[in-house]
Write a protein that holds these residues in place. Structure first.
Motif, PDB file in Angstrom:
ATOM      1  N   ILE A   1       0.874  -1.169   0.000  1.00 39.83           N
ATOM      2  CA  ILE A   1       0.000   0.000   0.000  1.00 39.83           C
ATOM      3  C   ILE A   1       0.911   1.218   0.000  1.00 39.83           C
ATOM      4  CG2 ILE A   1      -1.744   1.334   1.248  1.00 39.83           C
ATOM      5  CD1 ILE A   1      -2.698  -1.315   2.486  1.00 39.83           C
ATOM      6  N   LEU A   2       0.867   1.968  -1.075  1.00 39.72           N
ATOM      7  CA  LEU A   2       1.649   3.198  -1.196  1.00 39.72           C
ATOM      8  C   LEU A   2       0.859   4.305  -0.512  1.00 39.72           C
ATOM      9  CD1 LEU A   2       4.035   4.790  -2.590  1.00 39.72           C
ATOM     10  CD2 LEU A   2       2.429   5.159  -4.479  1.00 39.72           C
ATOM     11  N   TYR A   3       1.427   4.905   0.556  1.00 40.50           N
ATOM     12  CA  TYR A   3       0.690   5.958   1.255  1.00 40.50           C
ATOM     13  C   TYR A   3       1.351   7.330   1.141  1.00 40.50           C
ATOM     14  CZ  TYR A   3       3.834   5.553   5.304  1.00 40.50           C
ATOM     15  OH  TYR A   3       4.935   5.550   6.127  1.00 40.50           O
ATOM     16  N   ASP A   4       2.554   7.375   0.578  1.00 40.05           N
ATOM     17  CA  ASP A   4       3.202   8.665   0.378  1.00 40.05           C
ATOM     18  C   ASP A   4       4.230   8.542  -0.738  1.00 40.05           C
ATOM     19  OD1 ASP A   4       3.855  11.330   0.731  1.00 40.05           O
ATOM     20  OD2 ASP A   4       5.063  11.007   2.518  1.00 40.05           O
ATOM     21  N   GLY A   5       4.109   9.389  -1.760  1.00 40.30           N
ATOM     22  CA  GLY A   5       5.058   9.386  -2.862  1.00 40.30           C
ATOM     23  C   GLY A   5       4.430   8.920  -4.159  1.00 40.30           C
ATOM     24  N   SER A   6       5.290   8.712  -5.161  1.00 37.48           N
ATOM     25  CA  SER A   6       4.843   8.295  -6.492  1.00 37.48           C
ATOM     26  C   SER A   6       5.724   7.167  -7.003  1.00 37.48           C
ATOM     27  CB  SER A   6       4.930   9.453  -7.483  1.00 37.48           C
ATOM     28  OG  SER A   6       4.088  10.500  -7.092  1.00 37.48           O
ATOM     29  N   VAL A   7       5.092   6.253  -7.735  1.00 34.74           N
ATOM     30  CA  VAL A   7       5.818   5.170  -8.385  1.00 34.74           C
ATOM     31  C   VAL A   7       5.341   5.047  -9.826  1.00 34.74           C
ATOM     32  CG1 VAL A   7       6.242   3.850  -6.261  1.00 34.74           C
ATOM     33  CG2 VAL A   7       4.165   3.414  -7.585  1.00 34.74           C
ATOM     34  N   ASN A   8       6.251   4.623 -10.691  1.00 37.15           N
ATOM     35  CA  ASN A   8       5.907   4.359 -12.084  1.00 37.15           C
ATOM     36  C   ASN A   8       5.643   2.871 -12.259  1.00 37.15           C
ATOM     37  OD1 ASN A   8       6.241   7.034 -12.960  1.00 37.15           O
ATOM     38  ND2 ASN A   8       8.448   6.740 -13.162  1.00 37.15           N
ATOM     39  N   ILE A   9       4.618   2.551 -13.029  1.00 40.16           N
ATOM     40  CA  ILE A   9       4.308   1.168 -13.385  1.00 40.16           C
ATOM     41  C   ILE A   9       4.864   0.939 -14.787  1.00 40.16           C
ATOM     42  CG2 ILE A   9       2.495  -0.570 -13.642  1.00 40.16           C
ATOM     43  CD1 ILE A   9       2.735   0.749 -10.796  1.00 40.16           C
ATOM     44  N   ILE A  10       5.752  -0.040 -14.912  1.00 41.20           N
ATOM     45  CA  ILE A  10       6.461  -0.287 -16.162  1.00 41.20           C
ATOM     46  C   ILE A  10       6.197  -1.722 -16.606  1.00 41.20           C
ATOM     47  CG2 ILE A  10       8.739  -0.343 -17.254  1.00 41.20           C
ATOM     48  CD1 ILE A  10       9.599   1.596 -14.882  1.00 41.20           C
ATOM     49  N   LYS A  11       5.661  -1.864 -17.833  1.00 40.13           N
ATOM     50  CA  LYS A  11       5.418  -3.194 -18.405  1.00 40.13           C
ATOM     51  C   LYS A  11       6.255  -3.348 -19.670  1.00 40.13           C
ATOM     52  CE  LYS A  11       0.836  -4.184 -16.668  1.00 40.13           C
ATOM     53  NZ  LYS A  11      -0.457  -4.792 -16.960  1.00 40.13           N
ATOM     54  N   ASP A  12       7.013  -4.406 -19.697  1.00 40.36           N
ATOM     55  CA  ASP A  12       7.867  -4.698 -20.857  1.00 40.36           C
ATOM     56  C   ASP A  12       8.725  -3.504 -21.248  1.00 40.36           C
ATOM     57  OD1 ASP A  12       6.707  -7.279 -21.016  1.00 40.36           O
ATOM     58  OD2 ASP A  12       5.018  -6.453 -22.142  1.00 40.36           O
ATOM     59  N   GLY A  13       9.266  -2.810 -20.238  1.00 43.11           N
ATOM     60  CA  GLY A  13      10.173  -1.691 -20.475  1.00 43.11           C
ATOM     61  C   GLY A  13       9.515  -0.361 -20.778  1.00 43.11           C
ATOM     62  N   THR A  14       8.187  -0.311 -20.834  1.00 40.17           N
ATOM     63  CA  THR A  14       7.473   0.925 -21.143  1.00 40.17           C
ATOM     64  C   THR A  14       6.632   1.364 -19.951  1.00 40.17           C
ATOM     65  OG1 THR A  14       7.337   0.284 -23.465  1.00 40.17           O
ATOM     66  CG2 THR A  14       5.833   2.008 -22.734  1.00 40.17           C
ATOM     67  N   GLN A  15       6.762   2.633 -19.570  1.00 41.14           N
ATOM     68  CA  GLN A  15       5.952   3.157 -18.472  1.00 41.14           C
ATOM     69  C   GLN A  15       4.493   3.239 -18.923  1.00 41.14           C
ATOM     70  OE1 GLN A  15       7.265   6.813 -16.587  1.00 41.14           O
ATOM     71  NE2 GLN A  15       5.160   7.277 -15.975  1.00 41.14           N
ATOM     72  N   VAL A  16       3.602   2.595 -18.182  1.00 44.83           N
ATOM     73  CA  VAL A  16       2.189   2.577 -18.557  1.00 44.83           C
ATOM     74  C   VAL A  16       1.314   3.430 -17.638  1.00 44.83           C
ATOM     75  CG1 VAL A  16       2.298   0.358 -19.754  1.00 44.83           C
ATOM     76  CG2 VAL A  16       1.793   0.416 -17.300  1.00 44.83           C
ATOM     77  N   SER A  17       1.793   3.709 -16.429  1.00 47.86           N
ATOM     78  CA  SER A  17       1.037   4.583 -15.532  1.00 47.86           C
ATOM     79  C   SER A  17       1.902   5.001 -14.358  1.00 47.86           C
ATOM     80  CB  SER A  17      -0.249   3.904 -15.034  1.00 47.86           C
ATOM     81  OG  SER A  17       0.065   2.800 -14.222  1.00 47.86           O
ATOM     82  N   THR A  18       1.355   5.910 -13.569  1.00 47.26           N
ATOM     83  CA  THR A  18       2.000   6.385 -12.349  1.00 47.26           C
ATOM     84  C   THR A  18       0.976   6.335 -11.230  1.00 47.26           C
ATOM     85  OG1 THR A  18       3.475   7.850 -13.575  1.00 47.26           O
ATOM     86  CG2 THR A  18       3.175   8.343 -11.245  1.00 47.26           C
ATOM     87  N   LEU A  19       1.376   5.839 -10.069  1.00 45.80           N
ATOM     88  CA  LEU A  19       0.531   5.846  -8.885  1.00 45.80           C
ATOM     89  C   LEU A  19       1.086   6.885  -7.921  1.00 45.80           C
ATOM     90  CD1 LEU A  19       0.178   2.006  -8.179  1.00 45.80           C
ATOM     91  CD2 LEU A  19      -1.389   3.479  -9.461  1.00 45.80           C
ATOM     92  N   SER A  20       0.211   7.728  -7.378  1.00 43.81           N
ATOM     93  CA  SER A  20       0.632   8.741  -6.410  1.00 43.81           C
ATOM     94  C   SER A  20      -0.226   8.642  -5.166  1.00 43.81           C
ATOM     95  CB  SER A  20       0.501  10.139  -7.010  1.00 43.81           C
ATOM     96  OG  SER A  20       1.394  10.291  -8.088  1.00 43.81           O
ATOM     97  N   ALA A  21       0.395   8.931  -4.031  1.00 45.18           N
ATOM     98  CA  ALA A  21      -0.312   8.879  -2.754  1.00 45.18           C
ATOM     99  C   ALA A  21       0.150  10.024  -1.874  1.00 45.18           C
ATOM    100  CB  ALA A  21      -0.054   7.546  -2.067  1.00 45.18           C
ATOM    101  N   SER A  22      -0.750  10.452  -0.982  1.00 42.80           N
ATOM    102  CA  SER A  22      -0.440  11.547  -0.076  1.00 42.80           C
ATOM    103  C   SER A  22      -1.247  11.393   1.205  1.00 42.80           C
ATOM    104  CB  SER A  22      -0.788  12.882  -0.737  1.00 42.80           C
ATOM    105  OG  SER A  22      -0.757  13.918   0.209  1.00 42.80           O
TER     106      SER A  22
END
Length: 156
Positions: free
Chosen positions: A98-119
């Motif tokens: 569970i990401l509760y602070d910050g941002s992460v990139n979701i990468i599939k097969d070497g390509t960034q497909v989305s970003t998750l952010s939490a605060s």
């Protein structure tokens, strides 16, 4: 000042080192019982926060309140730094995040497909890793930290 001996108090293991003062010092000592009591008081507040994050995870909505509380007790905080890989695509997964602070990139097969952010200040949390746990499959994506730090709650 500094501290030492907390691992022995937390995990009931022998101390790993001997500490000797090299100058005149004042040392405060706390016994295991009081140390745990103080941690438990802090833990109650954290437990309420953890419950709030668990309530926002749809896959856990069928759990009773007491079951979610027990789950919250099992959560461990993990912090990651920018560009660090949290999970790697193709690896076996046994951890839910569970990401509760910050941002992460979701990468599939070497390509960034989305970003998750939490605060925490906005009450926003995101989660990942549930697919590998529920379906016993390998990780379907790599998760890489995009912000300076990312703070997660982890269930292993």
């Amino acid at each position: 000042g500094g501290s030492f001996g907390e691992l022995a108090l937390l995990y009931f293991v022998p101390r790993a080192a001997t500490v000797k003062a090299t100058t005149q010092s004042t040392v405060w000592v706390i016994d295991r019982g009081n140390f745990k009591k103080i941690l438990m008081q802090v833990s109650e507040a954290k437990l309420k926060d953890y419950m709030k994050y668990l309530d926002a995870v749809p896959v856990l909505s069928s759990l009773l309140s007491e079951e979610r509380k027990e789950l919250a007790k099992a959560l461990v905080e993990m912090h990651f730094t920018k560009t660090e890989l949290v999970v790697q695509q193709g690896e076996q997964g046994s951890t839910f995040y569970i990401l509760y602070d910050g941002s992460v990139n979701i990468i599939k097969d070497g390509t960034q497909v989305s970003t998750l952010s939490a605060s925490p200040s906005r009450g926003m949390a995101q989660y990942f890793g549930d697919g590998a746990l529920l379906d016993n499959e390998t990780r379907s994506a790599t998760v890489q930290v995009a912000s300076d730090t990312a703070k997660t709650l982890v269930l292993d």
